[in-house]
Design a protein around this motif. Sequence first.
Motif, PDB file in Angstrom:
ATOM      1  N   LYS A 315       0.765  -1.240  -0.031  1.00 47.08           N
ATOM      2  CA  LYS A 315       0.128  -0.142   0.102  1.00 47.08           C
ATOM      3  C   LYS A 315       0.913   1.322   0.103  1.00 47.08           C
ATOM      4  O   LYS A 315       1.816   1.429   0.820  1.00 47.08           O
ATOM      5  N   LEU A 316       0.454   2.137  -0.937  1.00 45.91           N
ATOM      6  CA  LEU A 316       1.319   3.464  -0.861  1.00 45.91           C
ATOM      7  C   LEU A 316       0.521   4.467   0.199  1.00 45.91           C
ATOM      8  O   LEU A 316      -0.562   4.521   0.086  1.00 45.91           O
ATOM      9  N   GLY A 317       1.630   5.119   0.925  1.00 47.56           N
ATOM     10  CA  GLY A 317       0.882   6.031   1.751  1.00 47.56           C
ATOM     11  C   GLY A 317       1.224   7.527   1.227  1.00 47.56           C
ATOM     12  O   GLY A 317       2.601   7.774   1.045  1.00 47.56           O
ATOM     13  N   VAL A 318       0.605   8.488   1.053  1.00 46.23           N
ATOM     14  CA  VAL A 318       0.794   9.915   1.157  1.00 46.23           C
ATOM     15  C   VAL A 318       0.649  10.790   2.189  1.00 46.23           C
ATOM     16  O   VAL A 318      -0.797  10.706   2.324  1.00 46.23           O
ATOM     17  N   VAL A 319       1.438  11.281   2.843  1.00 44.69           N
ATOM     18  CA  VAL A 319       1.145  12.013   4.091  1.00 44.69           C
ATOM     19  C   VAL A 319       1.715  13.489   4.187  1.00 44.69           C
ATOM     20  O   VAL A 319       2.888  13.634   3.675  1.00 44.69           O
ATOM     21  N   LYS A 320       1.064  14.373   4.089  1.00 47.10           N
ATOM     22  CA  LYS A 320       1.393  15.958   3.952  1.00 47.10           C
ATOM     23  C   LYS A 320       0.886  16.627   5.119  1.00 47.10           C
ATOM     24  O   LYS A 320      -0.484  16.502   5.652  1.00 47.10           O
ATOM     25  N   GLY A 321       1.711  17.356   5.953  1.00 46.42           N
ATOM     26  CA  GLY A 321       1.281  18.436   7.003  1.00 46.42           C
ATOM     27  C   GLY A 321       1.009  17.782   8.298  1.00 46.42           C
ATOM     28  O   GLY A 321       0.501  18.479   9.149  1.00 46.42           O
ATOM     29  N   LEU A 322       1.296  16.702   8.323  1.00 52.06           N
ATOM     30  CA  LEU A 322       0.916  15.818   9.954  1.00 52.06           C
ATOM     31  C   LEU A 322       2.140  15.835  10.588  1.00 52.06           C
ATOM     32  O   LEU A 322       3.341  15.549  10.178  1.00 52.06           O
ATOM     33  N   GLU A 323       1.988  16.243  12.032  1.00 53.23           N
ATOM     34  CA  GLU A 323       3.427  16.167  12.782  1.00 53.23           C
ATOM     35  C   GLU A 323       2.809  15.818  14.223  1.00 53.23           C
ATOM     36  O   GLU A 323       1.752  15.682  14.743  1.00 53.23           O
ATOM     37  N   ASP A 324       3.929  14.611  14.817  1.00 50.88           N
ATOM     38  CA  ASP A 324       3.148  13.911  15.829  1.00 50.88           C
ATOM     39  C   ASP A 324       2.035  13.117  15.900  1.00 50.88           C
ATOM     40  O   ASP A 324       1.222  12.948  16.892  1.00 50.88           O
ATOM     41  N   TYR A 325       1.900  12.369  14.656  1.00 53.23           N
ATOM     42  CA  TYR A 325       0.625  11.479  14.517  1.00 53.23           C
ATOM     43  C   TYR A 325       0.880  10.005  14.696  1.00 53.23           C
ATOM     44  O   TYR A 325       1.956   9.701  14.166  1.00 53.23           O
ATOM     45  N   ILE A 326      -0.022   9.328  14.867  1.00 56.24           N
ATOM     46  CA  ILE A 326       0.105   7.678  14.818  1.00 56.24           C
ATOM     47  C   ILE A 326      -0.861   7.600  13.497  1.00 56.24           C
ATOM     48  O   ILE A 326      -2.201   7.887  13.633  1.00 56.24           O
ATOM     49  N   ILE A 327      -0.339   6.747  12.531  1.00 54.09           N
ATOM     50  CA  ILE A 327      -1.289   6.441  11.303  1.00 54.09           C
ATOM     51  C   ILE A 327      -1.021   4.942  11.217  1.00 54.09           C
ATOM     52  O   ILE A 327       0.076   4.240  10.847  1.00 54.09           O
ATOM     53  N   VAL A 328      -2.060   4.257  11.339  1.00 54.37           N
ATOM     54  CA  VAL A 328      -2.039   2.920  11.142  1.00 54.37           C
ATOM     55  C   VAL A 328      -3.365   2.348  10.156  1.00 54.37           C
ATOM     56  O   VAL A 328      -4.235   2.652  10.494  1.00 54.37           O
ATOM     57  N   ASP A 329      -2.807   1.646   9.220  1.00 51.00           N
ATOM     58  CA  ASP A 329      -3.936   1.010   8.392  1.00 51.00           C
ATOM     59  C   ASP A 329      -3.908  -0.511   8.323  1.00 51.00           C
ATOM     60  O   ASP A 329      -2.993  -0.862   8.091  1.00 51.00           O
ATOM     61  N   ASP A 330      -4.703  -1.158   8.936  1.00 54.52           N
ATOM     62  CA  ASP A 330      -4.588  -2.295   9.540  1.00 54.52           C
ATOM     63  C   ASP A 330      -6.173  -3.056   9.283  1.00 54.52           C
ATOM     64  O   ASP A 330      -7.229  -2.938   9.968  1.00 54.52           O
ATOM     65  N   ASP A 331      -6.196  -4.141   8.035  1.00 51.46           N
ATOM     66  CA  ASP A 331      -7.395  -5.018   7.887  1.00 51.46           C
ATOM     67  C   ASP A 331      -8.372  -3.814   7.824  1.00 51.46           C
ATOM     68  O   ASP A 331      -8.363  -3.005   6.651  1.00 51.46           O
ATOM     69  N   ASN A 332      -9.567  -3.880   8.603  1.00 50.51           N
ATOM     70  CA  ASN A 332     -10.600  -2.902   8.269  1.00 50.51           C
ATOM     71  C   ASN A 332     -10.908  -1.849   9.181  1.00 50.51           C
ATOM     72  O   ASN A 332     -11.847  -1.141   9.397  1.00 50.51           O
TER      73      ASN A 332
END
Length: 361
Positions: A315-332
Amino acid sequence: MKNSGSNHVFIMAGGVGSRFWPKSRNNFPKQFIDILGIGKSLLQLTYNRFLRLCPPENIYIVTNAAYKTLVQEQLPGIPVENILCEPSRNNTAPCIAYATFKLAAADPDANMVVAPSDHFILYEDIFLENIKKGLETAEKQPYLITLGITPTRPDTGYGYIRYDRTGSEGVHKVLQFTEKPQLEKAKEFLASGEYVWNGGIFIWNVKTALQVFEKYTPDIFQLFEKGNTVYNTAAEQEFIDTEYPKSPNISIDYAIMEKADNVYTIPADFGWSDLGTWASLYEVAEKKEDNNVYGNASIHLENARNNIIHLPPGKLGVVKGLEDYIIVDDDNVLLIYPKSEEQKIKLITEKLKEQQQGKYL
């Protein structure tokens, strides 16, 4: 010290790891995940660490019955009879009592180490030296020993231990336990230099442990004492399945450690993290550009800093402008959450449970 046959390790691996949701799920919790991205799960790392202390037949995994197959898959070298299956989640005091009674029935003079399955240890040699020091002490003295972690920040998610600085050979009497203090109090503790974190790693002789269970938690003691004729026999699991759910839901800290007068600590610094949250994983993980942490997934970042990103392979992730975040893509589930509020992630899982949204847990 006796030969290594008298030393036994019990690794607690029954938790759900809800603060690591959505990566950690009920059917595959964090101790079974390669959360560090190094090809081994946290349970496998913990097991391999203790193989340097004692042979496989002296290492036990205490887990929920639902995870027995997972344990066998990840630790093919462990004897199946060394996988202790809890029929219910009743916190750490009943879990440790079960382990103590089972070991005492096999070897009434044994020493035991109790350790979580999901901690990160950077300096394993130093860690094992302190474990050995604890075992040598526990064999000679009726002490309940906990490894005290040198605190690095005023964290409110840990228990704090104040200890007598005038100890003997690195072993110090515990004067006070304080469970998860407010921030101002945590800052005071850190500044005083008189406190260590409670890392949940315990060392004692089974006789000492049985005495304190009988004294401070007679209900737990009496419940597990009834099984003295069946431990290490074919009838053990049936007894546990029937009696274990009747035990109170209480941690070993509240049940024993805060009450007993024979608690000692070995303050140590071995690069420890309990990996209890996404931010704690961020602290120990390798940082990439702009201090972002992510694995092998394809990531395109723009003006994004200090984030931890977990995406599925491919999976391609494109992230702009976020700082100090948790980003988790898992199943549903897709989670995008500020690191500073990560303690609230557990509340989300509790709300989903109340709403009977179990498919997301």
